[in-house]
Design a protein around this motif. Structure first.
Motif, PDB file in Angstrom:
ATOM      1  N   GLN A 130      40.821  48.582  32.469  1.00 22.72           N
ATOM      2  CA  GLN A 130      41.854  49.599  32.294  1.00 22.72           C
ATOM      3  C   GLN A 130      43.207  49.171  32.847  1.00 22.72           C
ATOM      4  O   GLN A 130      44.249  49.600  32.349  1.00 22.72           O
ATOM      5  N   THR A 131      43.207  48.331  33.878  1.00 23.82           N
ATOM      6  CA  THR A 131      44.484  47.876  34.431  1.00 23.82           C
ATOM      7  C   THR A 131      44.956  46.580  33.798  1.00 23.82           C
ATOM      8  O   THR A 131      46.147  46.248  33.871  1.00 23.82           O
ATOM      9  N   GLY A 132      44.030  45.814  33.192  1.00 24.81           N
ATOM     10  CA  GLY A 132      44.396  44.511  32.664  1.00 24.81           C
ATOM     11  C   GLY A 132      44.572  43.487  33.766  1.00 24.81           C
ATOM     12  O   GLY A 132      45.372  42.556  33.640  1.00 24.81           O
ATOM     13  N   SER A 133      43.800  43.632  34.835  1.00 23.90           N
ATOM     14  CA  SER A 133      43.914  42.733  35.979  1.00 23.90           C
ATOM     15  C   SER A 133      42.877  41.626  35.908  1.00 23.90           C
ATOM     16  O   SER A 133      41.970  41.648  35.076  1.00 23.90           O
ATOM     17  N   GLY A 134      42.989  40.669  36.812  1.00 24.61           N
ATOM     18  CA  GLY A 134      41.939  39.691  37.010  1.00 24.61           C
ATOM     19  C   GLY A 134      40.912  40.245  37.983  1.00 24.61           C
ATOM     20  O   GLY A 134      41.144  41.262  38.647  1.00 24.61           O
ATOM     21  N   SER A 135      39.749  39.579  38.075  1.00 25.87           N
ATOM     22  CA  SER A 135      38.707  40.075  38.969  1.00 25.87           C
ATOM     23  C   SER A 135      39.104  39.964  40.429  1.00 25.87           C
ATOM     24  O   SER A 135      38.481  40.598  41.293  1.00 25.87           O
ATOM     25  N   ASP A 136      40.152  39.180  40.735  1.00 21.74           N
ATOM     26  CA  ASP A 136      40.611  39.014  42.106  1.00 21.74           C
ATOM     27  C   ASP A 136      41.865  39.831  42.398  1.00 21.74           C
ATOM     28  O   ASP A 136      42.507  39.655  43.435  1.00 21.74           O
ATOM     29  N   GLN A 137      42.213  40.750  41.501  1.00 24.27           N
ATOM     30  CA  GLN A 137      43.395  41.589  41.670  1.00 24.27           C
ATOM     31  C   GLN A 137      42.993  43.056  41.751  1.00 24.27           C
ATOM     32  O   GLN A 137      41.973  43.469  41.196  1.00 24.27           O
ATOM     33  N   ASN A 138      43.812  43.848  42.433  1.00 23.81           N
ATOM     34  CA  ASN A 138      43.636  45.298  42.461  1.00 23.81           C
ATOM     35  C   ASN A 138      44.966  45.945  42.115  1.00 23.81           C
ATOM     36  O   ASN A 138      45.925  45.863  42.892  1.00 23.81           O
ATOM     37  N   LEU A 139      45.027  46.537  40.928  1.00 27.35           N
ATOM     38  CA  LEU A 139      46.246  47.178  40.461  1.00 27.35           C
ATOM     39  C   LEU A 139      46.079  48.687  40.445  1.00 27.35           C
ATOM     40  O   LEU A 139      44.980  49.194  40.189  1.00 27.35           O
ATOM     41  N   SER A 140      47.156  49.391  40.675  1.00 27.35           N
ATOM     42  CA  SER A 140      47.103  50.856  40.713  1.00 27.35           C
ATOM     43  C   SER A 140      47.650  51.492  39.441  1.00 27.35           C
ATOM     44  O   SER A 140      47.656  52.716  39.314  1.00 27.35           O
ATOM     45  N   THR A 141      48.120  50.667  38.503  1.00 28.96           N
ATOM     46  CA  THR A 141      48.629  51.182  37.232  1.00 28.96           C
ATOM     47  C   THR A 141      47.842  50.588  36.078  1.00 28.96           C
ATOM     48  O   THR A 141      47.319  49.480  36.166  1.00 28.96           O
ATOM     49  N   GLY A 142      47.761  51.322  34.984  1.00 28.57           N
ATOM     50  CA  GLY A 142      47.031  50.872  33.820  1.00 28.57           C
ATOM     51  C   GLY A 142      47.902  50.078  32.865  1.00 28.57           C
ATOM     52  O   GLY A 142      49.136  50.164  32.895  1.00 28.57           O
ATOM     53  N   TRP A 143      47.245  49.319  31.987  1.00 29.54           N
ATOM     54  CA  TRP A 143      48.017  48.480  31.053  1.00 29.54           C
ATOM     55  C   TRP A 143      48.815  49.334  30.068  1.00 29.54           C
ATOM     56  O   TRP A 143      49.940  48.975  29.706  1.00 29.54           O
ATOM     57  N   LEU A 144      48.277  50.479  29.689  1.00 31.91           N
ATOM     58  CA  LEU A 144      49.019  51.368  28.791  1.00 31.91           C
ATOM     59  C   LEU A 144      50.068  52.167  29.549  1.00 31.91           C
ATOM     60  O   LEU A 144      51.131  52.474  29.006  1.00 31.91           O
ATOM     61  N   GLY A 145      49.791  52.484  30.812  1.00 26.82           N
ATOM     62  CA  GLY A 145      50.797  53.131  31.636  1.00 26.82           C
ATOM     63  C   GLY A 145      52.013  52.240  31.837  1.00 26.82           C
ATOM     64  O   GLY A 145      53.163  52.701  31.779  1.00 26.82           O
ATOM     65  N   ARG A 146      51.777  50.951  32.053  1.00 21.26           N
ATOM     66  CA  ARG A 146      52.891  50.022  32.209  1.00 21.26           C
ATOM     67  C   ARG A 146      53.628  49.819  30.881  1.00 21.26           C
ATOM     68  O   ARG A 146      54.836  49.555  30.860  1.00 21.26           O
ATOM     69  N   TYR A 147      52.897  49.946  29.782  1.00 15.92           N
ATOM     70  CA  TYR A 147      53.559  49.940  28.473  1.00 15.92           C
ATOM     71  C   TYR A 147      54.521  51.119  28.369  1.00 15.92           C
ATOM     72  O   TYR A 147      55.669  50.972  27.909  1.00 15.92           O
ATOM     73  N   LEU A 148      54.097  52.296  28.829  1.00 20.10           N
ATOM     74  CA  LEU A 148      54.980  53.457  28.813  1.00 20.10           C
ATOM     75  C   LEU A 148      56.185  53.237  29.720  1.00 20.10           C
ATOM     76  O   LEU A 148      57.314  53.606  29.380  1.00 20.10           O
ATOM     77  N   ASP A 149      55.961  52.639  30.878  1.00 27.49           N
ATOM     78  CA  ASP A 149      57.055  52.352  31.810  1.00 27.49           C
ATOM     79  C   ASP A 149      58.074  51.367  31.227  1.00 27.49           C
ATOM     80  O   ASP A 149      59.239  51.366  31.612  1.00 27.49           O
ATOM     81  N   SER A 150      57.619  50.510  30.320  1.00 25.63           N
ATOM     82  CA  SER A 150      58.442  49.388  29.862  1.00 25.63           C
ATOM     83  C   SER A 150      59.630  49.805  29.012  1.00 25.63           C
ATOM     84  O   SER A 150      60.566  49.016  28.810  1.00 25.63           O
TER      85      SER A 150
END
Length: 404
Positions: A130-150
């Motif tokens: 859902q975030t589009g992260s790597g297995s070694d990352q922890n993100l608090s925003t989603g890939w579609l949420g960041r699309y909206l932010d863009s």
């Protein structure tokens, strides 16, 4: 009741914090062109298969003896009605709706989709997808949420992204903008018509100087206006297409009605849960796949009849696949790579897009991934939605050029 006390204790008020500020009071007017009428305008529908769908019994390598060796009772035989495709693969017999879409050139299959160092926890792996992260990352925003932010084309609309559910998925949450979650426009409208809530949301002045309370007042007003917009728009079109009589079928029908009514949203999000098939997998998948295939075939038919199919892309994913070998309970345990499906009226590449998983080259009993899921996201963001995939995903992932 004091306004401050009401806002602090109201469950509805607290959940409305998930609503973006951009959803404010705007009367779009009857003459506004629909999304479909804007040059190059396209929408995305994401379908999440929650629980970890067993990809090997979805896209079945029925000509591979290793498949049946690993699944002596769980493997589905050709005589059971496998829906033959290409490259020695076939759909599960219950996926007749998928087969119809495939035969019409509306469906593409990407095998072995995953990511390096996969995680077998439902929660962690779903966060990764859902975030589009790597297995070694922890993100608090989603890939579609960041699309909206863009601020990409279409993100300036007041109704950027809609999730047909009671809660908003992490995928839809950005830093500044977020999607809006609701089961149907009528219920959302009824909630905002609460007498006290309506009174609070109409207040324009305040006798306090608390920024958080000001934000809540503004959010309530914006949400009430958004609910009115969606409620009024949704009355424009009521579908006569037959959908599965299930929650998933109803949610797809709601999605189609919103699209065909002219609601201006670039992203829709729906989920079908129940794929954690540790036991009695045959029975569970039969029901789930009937729901999935028939539901998406009905959606395609509905949108096609109303001229909305060519600018719609559906992305179907699950947080992970299952292990290659069956377990002792006629089921499968948490695995890794899995097929992803792209469905739409304007696919440039269709059918089986890559080879089946290599069952002779496993990683401790699990499939090795062939395709990084973030490459699919990059393709959808850049080539379909016209967004800056690199800034949204944080890395320049290799896109599948010429796919959409």
């Amino acid at each position: 009741m004091q306004r401050r006390e009401f806002l602090q204790t109201s469950i509805l008020a607290s959940t409305l914090l998930f609503v973006p500020k951009i959803l404010h009071a705007l009367d779009r007017g009857p003459g506004l062109a629909r999304l479909a009428d804007a040059p190059g305008a396209r929408r995305l529908i994401v379908v999440q298969l929650g629980g970890g769908n067993d990809g090997l019994n979805t896209v079945i390598p029925y000509q591979n003896d290793l498949y049946y060796k690993a699944r002596p009772t769980l493997g589905i035989k050709e005589s059971e009605g496998i829906l033959a495709l290409d490259k020695g693969l076939g759909f599960h017999p219950a996926l007749k709706g998928f087969k119809s879409l495939y035969d019409q050139g509306y469906l593409a299959v990407l095998n072995g989709v995953g990511y390096p160092n996969p995680d077998r926890s439902h929660f962690r792996s779903m966060d990764i997808w859902q975030t589009g992260s790597g297995s070694d990352q922890n993100l608090s925003t989603g890939w579609l949420g960041r699309y909206l932010d863009s601020g990409a084309p279409g993100c300036q609309n007041p109704y950027n992204a809609l999730e047909v559910d009671d809660t908003l998925s992490l995928a839809m949450k950005g830093t500044q903008r977020k999607g809006l979650a609701f089961k149907n426009p009528d219920k959302l409208h009824q909630l905002t018509q609460n007498r006290l809530l309506s009174k609070v949301s109409r207040e324009t002045g305040s006798d306090h100087h608390h920024a958080q309370v000001d934000y809540l007042y503004q959010t309530l007003a914006e949400t009430a206006s958004s609910a009115d917009y969606l409620y009024n728009k949704s009355k424009v079109y009521k579908s006569a297409v037959t959908y599965p009589q299930s929650e998933f079928g109803k949610n797809l029908k709601t999605t189609a009605e919103l699209i065909n009514s002219g609601v201006e949203s670039r992203v829709y999000y729906v989920a079908l849960n129940g794929f954690d098939t540790h036991v009695r997998q045959h029975e569970q998948q039969q029901k789930l796949f009937t729901d999935l295939g028939d539901g998406l075939a009905a959606l395609a038919d509905d949108l096609q009849k109303n001229g909305q199919w060519a600018n719609t892309l559906v992305l179907v994913f699950s947080e992970f696949g299952r292990r290659v070998g069956q377990n002792a309970s006629n089921g499968t345990d948490h695995g890794t790579a899995n097929p992803v499906f792209l469905i739409g009226g304007s696919l440039q590449q269709k059918g089986i897009l890559n080879d089946a998983p290599d069952l002779a080259n496993l990683d401790q009993g699990d499939l090795r991934h062939q395709v990084d899921f973030r490459g699919i996201y990059a393709t959808v963001l850049k080539d379909w939605l016209g967004a800056d995939d690199t800034s949204i995903l944080g890395t320049d992932f290799e896109r599948m050029r010429g796919l959409v």
